[in-house]
Design an enzyme around this catalytic site. Structure first.
Site, mmCIF file in Angstrom:
data_model
loop_
_atom_site.group_PDB
_atom_site.id
_atom_site.type_symbol
_atom_site.label_atom_id
_atom_site.label_comp_id
_atom_site.label_asym_id
_atom_site.label_seq_id
_atom_site.Cartn_x
_atom_site.Cartn_y
_atom_site.Cartn_z
ATOM 1 N N THR A 239 0.782 -1.201 -0.053
ATOM 2 C CA THR A 239 -0.136 0.106 0.073
ATOM 3 C C THR A 239 0.906 1.160 -0.127
ATOM 4 O O THR A 239 1.467 1.470 0.877
ATOM 5 C CB THR A 239 -1.020 -0.010 1.430
ATOM 6 O OG1 THR A 239 -1.580 -1.213 1.185
ATOM 7 C CG2 THR A 239 -1.836 1.203 1.294
ATOM 8 N N CYS B 178 -3.236 -1.812 9.338
ATOM 9 C CA CYS B 178 -3.333 -0.916 8.112
ATOM 10 C C CYS B 178 -4.567 0.181 8.244
ATOM 11 O O CYS B 178 -4.281 1.370 7.802
ATOM 12 C CB CYS B 178 -4.168 -1.899 6.732
ATOM 13 S SG CYS B 178 -2.616 -2.955 6.207
ATOM 14 N N LEU C 174 -6.792 -7.965 0.867
ATOM 15 C CA LEU C 174 -7.250 -9.116 1.855
ATOM 16 C C LEU C 174 -7.393 -8.534 3.120
ATOM 17 O O LEU C 174 -6.574 -7.579 3.606
ATOM 18 C CB LEU C 174 -6.005 -10.379 1.495
ATOM 19 C CG LEU C 174 -4.667 -10.061 2.033
ATOM 20 C CD1 LEU C 174 -4.152 -10.095 3.635
ATOM 21 C CD2 LEU C 174 -3.839 -11.070 1.223
ATOM 22 N N ILE D 185 -20.191 -2.114 10.338
ATOM 23 C CA ILE D 185 -21.014 -1.142 11.214
ATOM 24 C C ILE D 185 -21.251 -1.751 12.470
ATOM 25 O O ILE D 185 -21.994 -1.422 13.167
ATOM 26 C CB ILE D 185 -22.464 -0.627 10.467
ATOM 27 C CG1 ILE D 185 -23.187 -1.710 10.202
ATOM 28 C CG2 ILE D 185 -21.922 0.366 9.377
ATOM 29 C CD1 ILE D 185 -24.671 -1.342 9.735
ATOM 30 N N TYR D 186 -20.330 -2.687 13.028
ATOM 31 C CA TYR D 186 -20.320 -3.109 14.309
ATOM 32 C C TYR D 186 -19.486 -2.113 15.252
ATOM 33 O O TYR D 186 -18.481 -1.752 15.119
ATOM 34 C CB TYR D 186 -19.774 -4.388 14.187
ATOM 35 C CG TYR D 186 -20.462 -5.467 13.513
ATOM 36 C CD1 TYR D 186 -21.541 -6.487 14.122
ATOM 37 C CD2 TYR D 186 -20.365 -5.676 12.339
ATOM 38 C CE1 TYR D 186 -22.314 -7.225 13.673
ATOM 39 C CE2 TYR D 186 -21.218 -6.592 11.618
ATOM 40 C CZ TYR D 186 -22.371 -7.202 12.299
ATOM 41 O OH TYR D 186 -23.107 -8.228 11.643
ATOM 42 N N ALA D 187 -20.319 -1.794 16.000
ATOM 43 C CA ALA D 187 -19.726 -0.955 17.070
ATOM 44 C C ALA D 187 -18.727 -1.555 17.984
ATOM 45 O O ALA D 187 -19.163 -2.701 18.166
ATOM 46 C CB ALA D 187 -20.739 -0.191 17.932
HETATM 47 N N1 LIG Z 1 -1.422 -7.167 6.332
HETATM 48 C C1 LIG Z 1 -2.354 -7.130 5.679
HETATM 49 O O1 LIG Z 1 -3.597 -7.716 6.058
HETATM 50 C C2 LIG Z 1 -2.469 -6.178 4.454
HETATM 51 C C3 LIG Z 1 -1.254 -5.467 4.160
HETATM 52 N N2 LIG Z 1 -1.324 -4.814 3.000
HETATM 53 C C4 LIG Z 1 -0.222 -3.812 2.735
HETATM 54 O O2 LIG Z 1 1.021 -4.757 2.008
HETATM 55 C C5 LIG Z 1 2.086 -4.414 2.608
HETATM 56 C C6 LIG Z 1 2.873 -5.469 3.456
HETATM 57 O O3 LIG Z 1 2.040 -5.731 4.427
HETATM 58 P P1 LIG Z 1 2.360 -7.135 5.538
HETATM 59 O O4 LIG Z 1 2.535 -8.395 4.627
HETATM 60 O O5 LIG Z 1 1.450 -7.007 6.521
HETATM 61 O O6 LIG Z 1 4.005 -6.803 6.036
HETATM 62 P P2 LIG Z 1 4.852 -7.657 7.049
HETATM 63 O O7 LIG Z 1 5.658 -6.592 7.881
HETATM 64 O O8 LIG Z 1 4.056 -8.575 7.755
HETATM 65 O O9 LIG Z 1 5.649 -8.309 5.931
HETATM 66 C C7 LIG Z 1 6.752 -7.606 5.128
HETATM 67 C C8 LIG Z 1 7.876 -8.635 4.911
HETATM 68 O O10 LIG Z 1 8.765 -8.013 3.841
HETATM 69 C C9 LIG Z 1 10.010 -8.361 4.313
HETATM 70 N N3 LIG Z 1 11.114 -7.245 3.734
HETATM 71 C C10 LIG Z 1 11.131 -6.031 3.962
HETATM 72 N N4 LIG Z 1 12.019 -5.512 3.227
HETATM 73 C C11 LIG Z 1 12.507 -6.404 2.602
HETATM 74 C C12 LIG Z 1 13.518 -6.386 1.392
HETATM 75 N N5 LIG Z 1 14.148 -5.655 0.952
HETATM 76 N N6 LIG Z 1 13.885 -7.664 1.137
HETATM 77 C C13 LIG Z 1 13.187 -8.843 1.247
HETATM 78 N N7 LIG Z 1 12.203 -8.692 2.182
HETATM 79 C C14 LIG Z 1 11.962 -7.994 2.800
HETATM 80 C C15 LIG Z 1 9.989 -8.133 5.929
HETATM 81 O O11 LIG Z 1 11.194 -9.198 6.465
HETATM 82 C C16 LIG Z 1 8.637 -8.949 6.092
HETATM 83 O O12 LIG Z 1 8.684 -10.231 6.521
HETATM 84 C C17 LIG Z 1 2.064 -3.142 3.327
HETATM 85 O O13 LIG Z 1 1.988 -1.943 2.429
HETATM 86 C C18 LIG Z 1 0.535 -3.108 3.880
HETATM 87 O O14 LIG Z 1 -0.066 -1.887 3.963
HETATM 88 C C19 LIG Z 1 -2.356 -4.620 2.175
HETATM 89 C C20 LIG Z 1 -3.244 -5.371 2.377
HETATM 90 C C21 LIG Z 1 -3.557 -6.238 3.480
HETATM 91 O O1 LIG Z 2 -4.946 -3.033 3.743
HETATM 92 C C1 LIG Z 2 -5.056 -3.939 4.561
HETATM 93 O O2 LIG Z 2 -4.357 -4.252 5.310
HETATM 94 C C2 LIG Z 2 -6.480 -4.440 5.123
HETATM 95 O O3 LIG Z 2 -7.136 -3.761 6.005
HETATM 96 C C3 LIG Z 2 -8.430 -4.148 6.394
HETATM 97 O O4 LIG Z 2 -8.273 -5.629 6.852
HETATM 98 P P1 LIG Z 2 -7.758 -5.898 8.406
HETATM 99 O O5 LIG Z 2 -7.237 -4.793 9.018
HETATM 100 O O6 LIG Z 2 -6.936 -7.341 8.281
HETATM 101 O O7 LIG Z 2 -9.282 -6.407 9.187
HETATM 102 P P2 LIG Z 2 -10.548 -5.998 9.205
HETATM 103 O O8 LIG Z 2 -11.526 -6.973 9.121
HETATM 104 O O9 LIG Z 2 -10.725 -4.797 8.226
HETATM 105 O O10 LIG Z 2 -10.602 -5.095 10.645
HETATM 106 C C4 LIG Z 2 -10.082 -3.895 10.996
HETATM 107 C C5 LIG Z 2 -10.320 -3.686 12.524
HETATM 108 O O11 LIG Z 2 -11.757 -3.038 12.250
HETATM 109 C C6 LIG Z 2 -12.494 -3.544 13.387
HETATM 110 N N1 LIG Z 2 -13.904 -3.450 12.909
HETATM 111 C C7 LIG Z 2 -14.066 -4.082 11.795
HETATM 112 C C8 LIG Z 2 -15.491 -4.092 11.369
HETATM 113 C C9 LIG Z 2 -16.367 -3.535 12.156
HETATM 114 O O12 LIG Z 2 -17.838 -3.479 11.980
HETATM 115 N N2 LIG Z 2 -16.079 -3.010 13.518
HETATM 116 C C10 LIG Z 2 -14.724 -3.056 13.743
HETATM 117 O O13 LIG Z 2 -14.399 -2.257 14.912
HETATM 118 C C11 LIG Z 2 -11.695 -4.787 13.544
HETATM 119 O O14 LIG Z 2 -12.228 -5.246 14.845
HETATM 120 C C12 LIG Z 2 -10.418 -4.608 13.337
HETATM 121 O O15 LIG Z 2 -9.801 -4.219 14.599
HETATM 122 C C13 LIG Z 2 -9.280 -4.123 5.094
HETATM 123 O O16 LIG Z 2 -10.689 -4.887 5.673
HETATM 124 C C14 LIG Z 2 -8.896 -5.118 4.113
HETATM 125 O O17 LIG Z 2 -9.649 -5.016 2.952
HETATM 126 C C15 LIG Z 2 -7.500 -4.382 3.585
HETATM 127 O O18 LIG Z 2 -6.722 -5.188 2.719
#
Ligand SMILES: NC(=O)C1=CN([C@@H]2O[C@H](COP(=O)(O)OP(=O)(O)OC[C@H]3O[C@@H](n4cnc5c(N)ncnc54)[C@H](O)[C@@H]3O)[C@@H](O)[C@H]2O)C=CC1
Ligand SMILES: O=C(O)[C@H]1O[C@H](OP(=O)(O)OP(=O)(O)OC[C@H]2O[C@@H](n3ccc(=O)[nH]c3=O)[C@H](O)[C@@H]2O)[C@H](O)[C@@H](O)[C@@H]1O
Length: 453
Positions: free
Chosen positions: A121, A266, A156, A256-258
């Site tokens: 992101t 994120c 995701l 919309i869950y409080a």
């Molecule tokens: N966690 C989530 O549910 C979601 C995250 N995103 C976005 O995706 C991106 C990644 O997020 P996460 O997977 O949660 O991060 P994370 O912190 O879990 O994983 C990032 C990984 O990249 C590795 N890394 C960093 N620099 C590196 C390099 N130069 N070479 C090789 N490996 C390297 C780190 O060691 C780490 O294992 C962020 O921008 C986040 O905002 C988007 C959607 C969902």
């Molecule tokens: O960019 C990201 O990393 C991701 O961020 C969120 O996903 P995530 O943070 O994994 O989990 P959510 O299910 O969205 O919950 C986020 C937070 O909102 C809270 N929440 C969620 C829903 C709700 O009605 N009320 C509420 O308080 C949850 O408890 C949690 O703390 C988005 O839902 C994903 O689409 C996105 O890819």
């Protein structure tokens, strides 16, 4: 297709495992040695339902491998995905150091033309910065091929990441190149039967769409939380209101869950980054600032309610906390509401006993001192957690906590007081069992006299 995924975190690992499952050969590059060693031994380093099985399968089929070696990672790659972290900087902006470091390495290492796709992101304009960085590396090496860069933000959710990746609502492809779009459409075809779910747009629109989606979802949560605060004052139950408005398809019943606030890696960081982008443009992000402020207040509500309940007698109490992860289904505690509560309770001299099905190790690492002094006890079992407690606080609505034997728990607790931070319990049922029930934006039900600690 031959793929390389850089970063084996939540997004990178799920992306790599799911693409391998669809028959692509994927090499995942990770620089963290501990994580890499675990992956190579066939272990899954994060808690994410379904992921461990996919990693095993990728290992068995030989389609998924892990390395720290750039040459090996890029040797056959046709498409390279960047999935590294973009955490907040102090001023709220997204820290692009990892993304740009990867771009620099690609400029130095890419052996042939390929498509680079940014999944991290990242603010509007990042694709251009990645392309410029790679381009300068290629020029330094006097290499004669060009590299395309596209944006493909990931949507995701943790806790259902594999399911979300396998069955996406939509795939956003940000590229002006028909060749790049076609290649990515082919790659994603097995995940989307309906081609209308693949949305092609400019890289800048794709980058912005990711922030817009997260900011909108965070706004829905802060909106309902704001109304919940008003409901609490008017003796109205926000849960009835939620059902009343969610049945309107224009509003919808999701998000919309409080509750006691949104956390995770994120929503908080992406709202901050969007606010920073707006400010940089001299544009006032009025709504986004309010979303953030409401969430900060929301995270303090449970502690305030405990303080109010116990009057001046909170010190030395025992409080049981159910749920530490920022949401069910994950071991992630980044910006979790539980941490704000724990911090305040520990500061107030409260003895805390907490449980969580997946996040105990993360919390133990953060609060090592409180654990070793005995002020914080971390246990696996919710019933053991409730033993001797003056109050029980539900922070994360794991399935394990949904239908406990409250009759039994009443006998375990010192005082039958329940603070439901996710509004998952039935107040009248609990009061009939002798509990005093506090929810978020719901009338308090039942009675319990506060006695000395
Ligand atoms: N966690 C989530 O549910 C979601 C995250 N995103 C976005 O995706 C991106 C990644 O997020 P996460 O997977 O949660 O991060 P994370 O912190 O879990 O994983 C990032 C990984 O990249 C590795 N890394 C960093 N620099 C590196 C390099 N130069 N070479 C090789 N490996 C390297 C780190 O060691 C780490 O294992 C962020 O921008 C986040 O905002 C988007 C959607 C969902
Ligand atoms: O960019 C990201 O990393 C991701 O961020 C969120 O996903 P995530 O943070 O994994 O989990 P959510 O299910 O969205 O919950 C986020 C937070 O909102 C809270 N929440 C969620 C829903 C709700 O009605 N009320 C509420 O308080 C949850 O408890 C949690 O703390 C988005 O839902 C994903 O689409 C996105 O890819």
């Amino acid at each position: 297709m031959e793929l390389c995924v850089i970063g084996a975190g939540y997004v990178g690992l799920v992306t790599a495992a799911c693409f391998a499952q669809m028959g692509n050969r994927v090499v995942c590059l990770e620089r963290d040695h501990v994580r890499l060693a675990r992956l190579r031994q066939g272990q899954c380093p994060i808690y994410e339902p379904g992921l461990a099985a996919l990693l095993q399968e990728g290992r068995r089929s030989g389609l998924l491998s892990f390395t720290e070696d750039w040459e090996q990672a890029l040797a056959r790659a046709e498409v390279v995905f960047i999935a590294v972290g973009t955490p907040s900087q102090e001023d709220g902006s997204a820290d692009l150091q990892h993304v740009l470091a990867v771009a620099e390495s690609l400029g130095r290492q890419l052996p042939r033309p390929c498509l680079v796709v940014n999944k991290s992101t990242s603010p509007v304009g990042t694709v251009e910065r990645i392309a410029a960085q790679i381009g300068s590396g290629l020029r330094e090496r006097a290499v004669a091929f060009a590299v395309e860069v596209a944006s493909n933000p990931e949507f995701l959710k943790e806790g259902s990441a594999v399911e979300d990746f396998m069955r996406p609502d939509r795939i956003i492809l940000g590229s002006d190149s028909p060749v790049a779009r076609e290649r990515l459409q082919r790659l994603y075809a097995p995940f989307v039967r309906n081609r209308e779910r693949v949305l092609c747009m400019s890289p800048r629109a794709a980058e912005f769409s990711k922030y817009a989606a997260n900011a909108f979802l965070a706004s829905k949560i802060s909106f309902i939380n704001e109304l919940a605060g008003l409901c609490a004052q008017l003796e109205v139950d926000i849960e009835q209101v939620r059902r009343g408005i969610g049945s309107d398809p224009r509003i919808g019943s999701d998000f919309i869950y409080a509750g006691c606030g949104y956390g995770g890696s994120c929503f908080p960081k992406d709202v901050r980054a969007l606010i920073h982008t707006a400010e940089q443009q001299g544009y006032q992000p009025t709504i986004l600032r309010a979303v953030q402020a409401r969430n900060a207040q929301q995270k303090t509500l449970l502690f305030k309610a405990l303080e109010q309940h116990f009057g001046g007698f909170l010190r030395e109490r025992r409080v049981a906390v159910w749920g530490l992860a920022f949401k069910p289904g994950t071991d992630d505690v980044r910006e979790a509401p539980s941490l704000v509560l724990l911090e305040a309770l520990l500061d107030a001299g409260v003895r805390v006993q907490a449980c969580d099905p997946a996040a105990l190790a993360s919390v133990a690492a953060l609060y090592a001192q409180a654990v070793s002094s005995g002020q914080l006890t971390l246990v696996e079992d919710p019933y053991t957690c409730a033993e001797g407690a003056d109050a029980l606080v539900l922070v994360t609505e794991w399935k394990q906590f949904r239908q406990p034997d409250f009759r039994h728990i009443r006998g375990l607790m010192r005082m039958p007081v329940l603070f439901d931070g996710r509004n998952i319990y039935d107040p009248s049922e609990l009061s009939s069992l002798g509990y005093l029930y506090h929810g978020i934006g719901r009338p308090v039900v039942g009675h319990c006299k506060v006695t000395a600690a």
